[in-house]
Design an enzyme around this catalytic site. Sequence first.
Site: not given
Length: 357
Positions: A142, A191, A223, A247, A251
């Site tokens: 980001y 990852k 994942d 993020d 959620d």
Amino acid sequence: MEFNIGLLKGDGIGPEIVDSAVRVLEKIGEKYGHKFNFSSYLIGGCAIDATGKPLPEETVEGCLASDSVLLGAVGGPKWDGLGGDIRPEKALLGIRAAMELFTNLRPAKLYPALKGACPLRADLVEKGFDIMIVRELTGGIYFGERGYREGKYGTEAYDTECYSEMEIRRIAKVAFETAMKRSKKVISIDKANVLESSRLWRKVVHEVAADFPEVEIENMLVDNAAMQLVRNPGQFDVAVTSNMFGDILSDEASQLTGSIGMLPSASLGATKRGLYEPIHGSAPDIAGQNKANPIATILSAAMMLRYSFDLTEEADAIERAVDVVLDKGLRTADLVGNSAAAALSTTEMTDKILEQI
Ligand code: NAD
């Protein structure tokens, strides 16, 4: 002890829910012999109306001078037409940057009394869950280099995931310190089978782990983490991860609790001073009606006691009071759903929680 708390009530239901949390903190102060001094500052739409800016200088100065800060929510239809730079939500990024907050703590807890609100099959959440996602907040993709360029197939766009050892080390340290206050178990999500930045992440997390021999550390690929959250959420306690993975996963985890009005959060930096806020927005549809669920904000205040002020017993007292009230079947409108229970107002729910402290 004495603490100075900055209040950013903001817009919509913000003032109602922050007032509830202040009443709870005052009760804690009385019972445990602490003095909390509150100073309110403008943020968001109300600040635009009063000063033309969503984050006035005075607000930033006030927050930086406080021991910690409690925020309600910002925004609403009245300010939706404004340009990006003076929108209320811009103030959130501004205050996080000004306070140099690089950690986001996002708990997702399924209260046994609210199991019915969880979208997962009952047998998967039989024992409930209590997850703390520790998300890096100021680095990664980001904030990395980005842009457009000409590539093999014409115009292409790119964003870059980049983490320094320093950024990983400081967020990992927060995760292990958090785990020491909980069940001493950390899952680090990355990852590393594909990304170089994740391989560095994993290496540095394990270096930090060496300083916390009591804490058990496990690696999980992102994942797989997304799957495990819906397969067996009870296996997670503290989960530490990068900005983007955090993020998305936070959620996902919040939805498993089934109720947006229940979830607190904390943003922390290098000092004890943090910014504590519910994860929901300003709920303009119910603002000013004394209908909002104050629990997310009250639990945010409990997190402030725990993480900024090291008042563990006092934080436990608030969380226990919320448990008891829910166990008794008391509900605000958002939690009533199809049940026959009558909905309590914001102030009635606050009164019930106060009675249990
Ligand atoms: P929202 O979270 O405000 O509301 C979504 C739904 O949940 C609404 O139906 C609302 O009534 C309900 N809800 C939210 N909090 C509740 C509570 N405590 N008790 C009972 N019901 C509750 O999200 P939205 O409608 O997408 O956004 C409304 C405004 O809030 C927008 O201006 C948005 O930009 C802003 N917003 C602010 C923040 C923040 O300040 N951190 C976060 C998200 C959205």
